[in-house]
Design an enzyme around this catalytic site. Structure first.
Site, PDB file in Angstrom:
ATOM      1  N   ARG A 181      28.918  15.762  83.351  1.00 35.16           N
ATOM      2  CA  ARG A 181      30.223  14.133  82.629  1.00 35.16           C
ATOM      3  C   ARG A 181      31.338  15.048  82.998  1.00 35.16           C
ATOM      4  O   ARG A 181      32.565  15.274  82.522  1.00 35.16           O
ATOM      5  CB  ARG A 181      30.020  14.397  81.422  1.00 35.16           C
ATOM      6  CG  ARG A 181      28.813  14.185  80.666  1.00 35.16           C
ATOM      7  CD  ARG A 181      28.473  12.207  81.419  1.00 35.16           C
ATOM      8  NE  ARG A 181      29.255  11.231  80.985  1.00 35.16           N
ATOM      9  CZ  ARG A 181      28.707  10.873  80.004  1.00 35.16           C
ATOM     10  NH1 ARG A 181      27.491  10.849  78.988  1.00 35.16           N
ATOM     11  NH2 ARG A 181      29.977   9.944  79.650  1.00 35.16           N
ATOM     12  N   ARG A 206      36.946  12.109  80.583  1.00 37.18           N
ATOM     13  CA  ARG A 206      37.847  11.596  79.957  1.00 37.18           C
ATOM     14  C   ARG A 206      38.476  13.560  79.039  1.00 37.18           C
ATOM     15  O   ARG A 206      39.386  13.395  79.043  1.00 37.18           O
ATOM     16  CB  ARG A 206      37.110  11.400  78.670  1.00 37.18           C
ATOM     17  CG  ARG A 206      38.081  10.283  78.290  1.00 37.18           C
ATOM     18  CD  ARG A 206      37.295   9.502  78.383  1.00 37.18           C
ATOM     19  NE  ARG A 206      35.389   9.753  76.931  1.00 37.18           N
ATOM     20  CZ  ARG A 206      35.067   9.776  76.012  1.00 37.18           C
ATOM     21  NH1 ARG A 206      35.068   8.388  75.427  1.00 37.18           N
ATOM     22  NH2 ARG A 206      32.820  10.266  76.570  1.00 37.18           N
ATOM     23  N   ARG A 248      42.456   5.575  83.924  1.00 36.43           N
ATOM     24  CA  ARG A 248      41.925   4.352  82.430  1.00 36.43           C
ATOM     25  C   ARG A 248      43.088   4.197  81.952  1.00 36.43           C
ATOM     26  O   ARG A 248      42.732   2.761  80.973  1.00 36.43           O
ATOM     27  CB  ARG A 248      41.071   5.121  81.380  1.00 36.43           C
ATOM     28  CG  ARG A 248      39.752   6.151  82.255  1.00 36.43           C
ATOM     29  CD  ARG A 248      38.776   4.144  82.616  1.00 36.43           C
ATOM     30  NE  ARG A 248      38.220   4.192  80.600  1.00 36.43           N
ATOM     31  CZ  ARG A 248      38.424   3.331  80.098  1.00 36.43           C
ATOM     32  NH1 ARG A 248      39.350   2.252  80.131  1.00 36.43           N
ATOM     33  NH2 ARG A 248      38.241   3.858  78.623  1.00 36.43           N
ATOM     34  N   ASP A 276      27.709   4.720  85.574  1.00 37.20           N
ATOM     35  CA  ASP A 276      27.110   5.222  84.745  1.00 37.20           C
ATOM     36  C   ASP A 276      25.715   4.612  84.736  1.00 37.20           C
ATOM     37  O   ASP A 276      25.235   4.030  85.260  1.00 37.20           O
ATOM     38  CB  ASP A 276      27.912   4.289  83.432  1.00 37.20           C
ATOM     39  CG  ASP A 276      27.498   4.613  82.271  1.00 37.20           C
ATOM     40  OD1 ASP A 276      28.210   5.729  81.717  1.00 37.20           O
ATOM     41  OD2 ASP A 276      26.908   3.814  81.151  1.00 37.20           O
ATOM     42  N   TYR A 280      18.072   2.458  74.737  1.00 37.28           N
ATOM     43  CA  TYR A 280      20.096   1.388  74.938  1.00 37.28           C
ATOM     44  C   TYR A 280      19.838  -0.083  75.376  1.00 37.28           C
ATOM     45  O   TYR A 280      20.775  -0.651  74.240  1.00 37.28           O
ATOM     46  CB  TYR A 280      20.800   1.906  76.337  1.00 37.28           C
ATOM     47  CG  TYR A 280      21.579   3.184  76.322  1.00 37.28           C
ATOM     48  CD1 TYR A 280      22.434   3.358  74.989  1.00 37.28           C
ATOM     49  CD2 TYR A 280      21.025   4.421  76.565  1.00 37.28           C
ATOM     50  CE1 TYR A 280      23.018   4.966  74.603  1.00 37.28           C
ATOM     51  CE2 TYR A 280      21.886   5.842  76.628  1.00 37.28           C
ATOM     52  CZ  TYR A 280      23.110   6.231  75.939  1.00 37.28           C
ATOM     53  OH  TYR A 280      23.231   7.245  75.936  1.00 37.28           O
TER      54      TYR A 280
HETATM   55  O1  CP3 Z   1      31.124  12.892  85.585  1.00 37.18           O
HETATM   56  C1  CP3 Z   1      29.963  12.180  85.254  1.00 37.18           C
HETATM   57  O2  CP3 Z   1      28.882  12.973  85.155  1.00 37.18           O
HETATM   58  C2  CP3 Z   1      30.691  10.819  85.833  1.00 37.18           C
HETATM   59  C3  CP3 Z   1      29.704  10.136  86.142  1.00 37.18           C
HETATM   60  C4  CP3 Z   1      28.490   9.962  84.549  1.00 37.18           C
HETATM   61  C5  CP3 Z   1      29.079   8.971  82.862  1.00 37.18           C
HETATM   62  N1  CP3 Z   1      28.528   8.345  82.348  1.00 37.18           N
HETATM   63  C6  CP3 Z   1      30.636   8.221  83.459  1.00 37.18           C
HETATM   64  C7  CP3 Z   1      30.956   7.781  82.127  1.00 37.18           C
HETATM   65  C8  CP3 Z   1      27.969   9.857  84.614  1.00 37.18           C
HETATM   66  C9  CP3 Z   1      26.475  10.840  85.113  1.00 37.18           C
HETATM   67  C10 CP3 Z   1      27.255   9.174  83.033  1.00 37.18           C
HETATM   68  C11 CP3 Z   1      26.004   9.400  82.328  1.00 37.18           C
HETATM   69  C12 CP3 Z   1      25.824   8.427  80.903  1.00 37.18           C
HETATM   70  N2  CP3 Z   1      26.133   7.669  80.828  1.00 37.18           N
HETATM   71  C13 CP3 Z   1      24.876   9.569  80.728  1.00 37.18           C
HETATM   72  C14 CP3 Z   1      23.554  10.559  80.552  1.00 37.18           C
HETATM   73  C15 CP3 Z   1      24.256  11.440  80.425  1.00 37.18           C
HETATM   74  C16 CP3 Z   1      24.503  12.512  79.047  1.00 37.18           C
HETATM   75  O3  CP3 Z   1      25.977  12.965  78.849  1.00 37.18           O
HETATM   76  O4  CP3 Z   1      23.398  12.448  78.606  1.00 37.18           O
HETATM   77  C17 CP3 Z   1      24.438   8.834  79.558  1.00 37.18           C
HETATM   78  C18 CP3 Z   1      23.906   8.437  78.508  1.00 37.18           C
HETATM   79  C19 CP3 Z   1      25.187   7.600  79.963  1.00 37.18           C
HETATM   80  C20 CP3 Z   1      25.870   5.834  78.569  1.00 37.18           C
HETATM   81  C21 CP3 Z   1      27.554   6.300  78.706  1.00 37.18           C
HETATM   82  N3  CP3 Z   1      28.130   6.439  78.587  1.00 37.18           N
HETATM   83  C22 CP3 Z   1      27.745   6.671  77.036  1.00 37.18           C
HETATM   84  C23 CP3 Z   1      26.885   6.326  75.683  1.00 37.18           C
HETATM   85  C24 CP3 Z   1      28.841   5.985  76.864  1.00 37.18           C
HETATM   86  C25 CP3 Z   1      30.405   6.334  76.081  1.00 37.18           C
HETATM   87  C26 CP3 Z   1      30.225   7.404  75.206  1.00 37.18           C
HETATM   88  C27 CP3 Z   1      30.879   8.414  76.512  1.00 37.18           C
HETATM   89  O5  CP3 Z   1      30.052   9.549  76.048  1.00 37.18           O
HETATM   90  O6  CP3 Z   1      31.651   8.807  77.019  1.00 37.18           O
HETATM   91  C28 CP3 Z   1      29.521   6.569  78.265  1.00 37.18           C
HETATM   92  C29 CP3 Z   1      30.911   6.183  78.957  1.00 37.18           C
HETATM   93  C30 CP3 Z   1      31.268   6.972  80.117  1.00 37.18           C
HETATM   94  N4  CP3 Z   1      30.622   6.434  80.882  1.00 37.18           N
HETATM   95  C31 CP3 Z   1      32.413   7.420  80.186  1.00 37.18           C
HETATM   96  C32 CP3 Z   1      32.629   8.178  81.193  1.00 37.18           C
HETATM   97  C33 CP3 Z   1      33.763   8.985  82.043  1.00 37.18           C
HETATM   98  C34 CP3 Z   1      34.149   7.485  78.944  1.00 37.18           C
HETATM   99  C35 CP3 Z   1      34.120   5.947  79.524  1.00 37.18           C
HETATM  100  C36 CP3 Z   1      35.657   6.006  79.429  1.00 37.18           C
HETATM  101  O7  CP3 Z   1      36.322   6.078  79.995  1.00 37.18           O
HETATM  102  O8  CP3 Z   1      36.480   5.354  78.237  1.00 37.18           O
END
Ligand code: CP3
Length: 355
Positions: free
Chosen positions: A26, A30, A39, A75, A152
């Site tokens: 990640r 953020r 964003r 994502d 999910y």
């Molecule tokens: O640096 C990176 O890894 C960028 C790409 C990336 C994102 N999500 C961007 C994102 C990757 C590889 C993911 C994977 C992801 N997404 C997972 C598996 C990784 C883990 O942490 O276990 C999961 C479970 C998700 C599902 C998801 N996406 C959730 C639960 C959420 C909201 C809460 C959170 O964890 O941030 C997201 C949103 C998301 N995906 C954001 C980002 C940067 C935040 C969105 C925002 O800007 O508000």
């Protein structure tokens, strides 16, 4: 630079290294002010679906910290959306998918065809990111695991008690497997597309593997992770399997065709090394919360991890789960410096002189 000379790929092949490579799960997100600024102007899904913006975010952590690998900005939930569920990200409640998948008729509504066309914007982001990375940093593609995607899709909202997933799993096991099979087919196709477009490794995030009791992890998650790894093997790009749930879960991945195992922060890395280093490179596993701590604590934990490998190759430094959004940037910077400084000492060849 040729691909096979990237530090990250050399570590996977257990070739000789001058230091341990580092990237963090990640890393494009953020905790970065430049991400938050972007964003302010665009919502999350717009960013994911606009290759210029997604490429910009893929590059942000590379510019700031010089990580040894970039990860595609996208994502895992773009797959359920491509299959026909409505995806929304709410500020307070996280991701929502509707309608939830809980019956045979919900499942027959899923459209598993033409996944590549529906996710074409991801290919575009890969092409643009590779161009921008200019052969200096490798690009990692990714997907959620079939089990994690199913969680999910079945829950529909951020899972807490996993009641719907477990009711489905224990209530109609055969149908649950059909869902996992469908998702496996889609994930393989999607990852093949990413590899054919140019990613240099792929990681599969099995974020919710840890909600399965150890005796069911093999049947409901590891089986499908292994199928994905073996189908991707002929494409010649390393596969990283990341699951949570400790050593019992990792044991179920023992005979996979993947090249790297991600080690979560609740697993003892020394134990994982003892069991798996012969067959895999290992990635991880710093507790992400160390980044809230002092610099002394960071140095101590980095040293502890690096000392397990000393001058051996086959380890990629990473956190044991994603970086939290509120960690101080100076701690991330310090972490990267410490990994570089301390690992370079271990990897210094005999006859190298102190600078
Ligand atoms: O640096 C990176 O890894 C960028 C790409 C990336 C994102 N999500 C961007 C994102 C990757 C590889 C993911 C994977 C992801 N997404 C997972 C598996 C990784 C883990 O942490 O276990 C999961 C479970 C998700 C599902 C998801 N996406 C959730 C639960 C959420 C909201 C809460 C959170 O964890 O941030 C997201 C949103 C998301 N995906 C954001 C980002 C940067 C935040 C969105 C925002 O800007 O508000």
């Amino acid at each position: 630079m040729r691909n096979n000379e990237y530090l990250f790929l050399r570590a996977i092949k257990k070739a000789s290294l001058e230091r341990t490579p580092i990237w963090i799960m990640r890393q494009a997100g953020r905790y970065l002010p430049e991400y938050k600024a972007l964003r302010q102007k665009y919502d999350f899904l717009t960013v994911c679906k606009t290759p210029e913006l997604a490429t910009e975010i893929t590059l942000q952590p590379i510019r700031r910290f010089g990580f040894d690998a970039a990860i595609l900005f996208a994502d895992i939930l773009l797959i359920p959306e491509a299959l026909g569920q409505k995806l929304e990200f709410t500020a307070d409640h996280g991701p929502l998918l509707s309608p939830p998948i809980r019956s045979l008729s919900d499942m027959t509504n899923l459209k598993i065809e033409a996944i590549r066309e529906k996710l074409l914007f991801v290919s575009r982001t890969i092409q643009m990111s590779r161009r921008e990375l200019a052969g200096k940093t490798p690009l990692i593609g990714f997907s959620g695991s079939p089990f994690t995607l199913a969680v999910y899709m079945i829950e529909g909202q951020p899972p807490r008690h996993f009641k719907h997933t477990k009711s489905f799993l224990y209530g109609n096991t055969a149908l649950f497997h059909q869902l996992l099979q469908k998702l496996t087919t889609v994930v393989i196709d999607y990852l093949k597309m990413q590899i054919e477009t140019g990613v240099e490794a792929v990681q599969i995030f099995d974020t919710w593997g840890n909600i399965l009791p150890p005796h069911l992890f093999g049947e409901f998650s590891a089986l499908y992770l292994k199928k994905i790894a073996s189908d991707l093997k002929p494409l010649g790009v390393p596969v990283i399997l990341y699951t949570r749930g400790g050593i019992n879960h990792l044991l179920e991945l023992k005979n996979s065709q993947a090249q790297v195992l991600g080690v979560d922060w609740q697993t003892d890395l020394a134990h994982a090394k003892y069991l798996f280093y012969q067959d895999y490179a290992l990635q991880g596993n710093l507790d992400p919360a160390v980044l809230y701590g002092s610099k002394e604590a960071i140095s101590r934990e980095v040293e502890r991890i690096l000392s397990l490998f000393k001058n051996e190759s086959g380890h990629i430094f990473n956190l044991g789960h994603g970086i939290p959004p509120d960690v101080p940037l100076d701690k991330v910077e310090f972490l990267v410096e410490e990994v570089r400084r301390l690992s370079a000492k271990y990897h210094k060849k005999k006859g190298d002189h102190e600078q």
